[in-house]
Design an enzyme around this catalytic site. Structure first.
Site, PDB file in Angstrom:
ATOM      1  N   ALA A  61      -1.259  49.605  42.871  1.00 54.18           N
ATOM      2  CA  ALA A  61      -0.774  48.504  43.731  1.00 54.18           C
ATOM      3  C   ALA A  61       0.741  48.330  43.754  1.00 54.18           C
ATOM      4  O   ALA A  61       1.234  47.342  44.291  1.00 54.18           O
ATOM      5  CB  ALA A  61      -1.430  47.170  43.389  1.00 54.18           C
ATOM      6  N   ALA A  62       1.497  49.286  43.221  1.00 54.71           N
ATOM      7  CA  ALA A  62       2.967  49.172  43.311  1.00 54.71           C
ATOM      8  C   ALA A  62       3.378  49.146  44.780  1.00 54.71           C
ATOM      9  O   ALA A  62       4.083  48.239  45.241  1.00 54.71           O
ATOM     10  CB  ALA A  62       3.642  50.335  42.593  1.00 54.71           C
ATOM     11  N   ASP A 109       1.537  48.563  47.391  1.00 56.11           N
ATOM     12  CA  ASP A 109       0.963  47.420  48.122  1.00 56.11           C
ATOM     13  C   ASP A 109       1.768  46.153  47.870  1.00 56.11           C
ATOM     14  O   ASP A 109       2.022  45.374  48.796  1.00 56.11           O
ATOM     15  CB  ASP A 109      -0.495  47.182  47.673  1.00 56.11           C
ATOM     16  CG  ASP A 109      -1.373  48.357  48.041  1.00 56.11           C
ATOM     17  OD1 ASP A 109      -1.034  49.068  48.994  1.00 56.11           O
ATOM     18  OD2 ASP A 109      -2.405  48.549  47.361  1.00 56.11           O
TER      19      ASP A 109
HETATM   20  P1  ADP Z   1       3.066  53.886  45.647  1.00 56.47           P
HETATM   21  O1  ADP Z   1       2.505  52.896  44.689  1.00 56.47           O
HETATM   22  O2  ADP Z   1       2.621  53.659  47.058  1.00 56.47           O
HETATM   23  O3  ADP Z   1       2.945  55.314  45.208  1.00 56.47           O
HETATM   24  P2  ADP Z   1       5.821  53.826  44.702  1.00 56.47           P
HETATM   25  O4  ADP Z   1       5.372  54.525  43.467  1.00 56.47           O
HETATM   26  O5  ADP Z   1       6.966  54.409  45.442  1.00 56.47           O
HETATM   27  O6  ADP Z   1       4.648  53.604  45.749  1.00 56.47           O
HETATM   28  O7  ADP Z   1       6.184  52.325  44.263  1.00 56.47           O
HETATM   29  C1  ADP Z   1       6.444  51.316  45.206  1.00 56.47           C
HETATM   30  C2  ADP Z   1       7.567  50.449  44.700  1.00 56.47           C
HETATM   31  O8  ADP Z   1       7.193  49.833  43.456  1.00 56.47           O
HETATM   32  C3  ADP Z   1       8.856  51.206  44.417  1.00 56.47           C
HETATM   33  O9  ADP Z   1       9.648  51.314  45.588  1.00 56.47           O
HETATM   34  C4  ADP Z   1       9.502  50.313  43.362  1.00 56.47           C
HETATM   35  O10 ADP Z   1      10.106  49.206  43.972  1.00 56.47           O
HETATM   36  C5  ADP Z   1       8.303  49.806  42.561  1.00 56.47           C
HETATM   37  N1  ADP Z   1       7.998  50.678  41.404  1.00 56.47           N
HETATM   38  C6  ADP Z   1       7.056  51.643  41.334  1.00 56.47           C
HETATM   39  N2  ADP Z   1       7.040  52.238  40.116  1.00 56.47           N
HETATM   40  C7  ADP Z   1       7.996  51.617  39.388  1.00 56.47           C
HETATM   41  C8  ADP Z   1       8.488  51.744  38.037  1.00 56.47           C
HETATM   42  N3  ADP Z   1       7.968  52.656  37.177  1.00 56.47           N
HETATM   43  N4  ADP Z   1       9.489  50.936  37.639  1.00 56.47           N
HETATM   44  C9  ADP Z   1      10.030  50.023  38.475  1.00 56.47           C
HETATM   45  N5  ADP Z   1       9.618  49.835  39.755  1.00 56.47           N
HETATM   46  C10 ADP Z   1       8.614  50.616  40.210  1.00 56.47           C
END
Ligand code: ADP
Length: 297
Positions: free
Chosen positions: A238-239, A241
């Site tokens: 859900a990052a 989302d």
């Molecule tokens: P998805 O979950 O769709 O694969 P991402 O991994 O790019 O997308 O993560 C979406 C957003 O969540 C990123 O742009 C960032 O803002 C945040 N995020 C994701 N992983 C991390 C992390 N390990 N540390 C800090 N922020 C994160």
């Protein structure tokens, strides 16, 4: 409904492992994005479909508890509620299989009947765990009424130029950007090149999420890298989302795209710091406290 198994490592083909735990957790990209925006203070109406089963009833209850209007969520008589089978390994990385079930029962004809719902929205947020033609129709309606559209192209699928021309903000992660453009995207530079391809195909703003690195905005005025916030990631479910829900909320609050992306990075960082999909989504005061603490340091 997410069915989450935790294990030190994911099994290979033909291998059976003992996992550490199993949990049912409400989720689905659309639901997560809706709750993310609602918890921050957004007024959200969800269009979707669940089954006439225990998972469907539970998900509807949860949406209502979050203050989301469920007037346009139908309960399918024939299809089961969509489920996702999620394996989270010791590193916090996840592997996901989605069985859409009732989610893909809604088609373009259904969305045409909801033209008044779309045309009265401030912003429309979509993802692709639904019927693609329905999304195309929704984007076309929104475009006709000049309602901004956020399309989170996940899971990644080939998209027509017509669809892309109707998208105001396209928000792929690195691997989705790769599928959409045929490029390998593993750096900010590669993301920028890929975004140019998407702009040429008609998208107005490309916002590529880069995991812990944050996100990159690319549009006609150039490209802006917006750094992420360093946190200890315990579960990346859900990052993306949470990022999309937060982006939508901020844009309806009148923030600039750069401000909205910075805020969405904070929401994403908070979501990866907690387990689960919906349970990990922060409310507004938590995000404000987090940003204040970051600014102090
Ligand atoms: P998805 O979950 O769709 O694969 P991402 O991994 O790019 O997308 O993560 C979406 C957003 O969540 C990123 O742009 C960032 O803002 C945040 N995020 C994701 N992983 C991390 C992390 N390990 N540390 C800090 N922020 C994160």
């Amino acid at each position: 409904m997410d069915m989450v198994v935790r294990t030190e490592r994911a099994p290979g083909a033909g291998e059976t492992l003992f996992g550490d735990s199993f949990a049912l957790s409400p989720g689905g990209k659309g639901a997560n994005q809706a709750v993310a925006a609602a918890r921050l203070g957004g007024k959200v109406s969800m269009i979707g479909s669940v089954g006439k089963d225990a998972f469907g009833n539970e998900l509807l209850d949860i949406m209502r508890q979050e203050g989301i209007s469920t007037e346009h969520i139908v309960q399918s008589a024939t299809q089961a509620t969509g489920v996702a089978s999620i394996v989270v390994d010791g590193e916090g990385e996840n592997r996901i299989i989605v069985v859409p079930g009732a989610n893909i029962e809604l088609g373009p004809e259904d969305i045409k009947l909801l033209e008044n719902v779309i045309s009265s929205a401030e912003i429309v947020v979509m993802q692709l765990e639904t019927d693609l033609q329905m999304c195309e129709e929704a984007a076309a309606i929104a475009h006709r009424y000049s309602i901004p559209v956020i399309l989170n192209p996940a899971p990644a699928r080939a998209l027509s130029d017509e669809m892309l021309r109707h998208v105001t903000y396209l928000t792929p992660n690195e691997s989705e950007t790769g599928v959409l453009t045929g490029m390998e995207v593993n750096s900010v530079e590669a993301a920028e090149q890929a975004a140019q391809i998407l702009l040429q195909r008609g998208v107005q703003n490309v916002v590529i999420t880069l995991g812990s690195k944050g996100a990159l905005i690319v549009n006609a005025s150039g490209s802006t890298y917006v750094a992420g916030f360093p946190v200890q990631a315990v579960d990346t479910v859900a990052a993306g989302d949470s990022f999309n829900g937060a982006l939508a909320y901020q844009l309806t609050e009148g923030r600039t795209l750069q401000e909205a992306v910075r805020f969405a990075n904070a929401v994403g960082a908070l979501a990866v710091g907690k387990r689960g999909a919906i349970p990990s989504l922060p409310a507004l005061p938590e995000v404000e406290r987090f940003l204040k603490a970051v600014e102090k340091n």
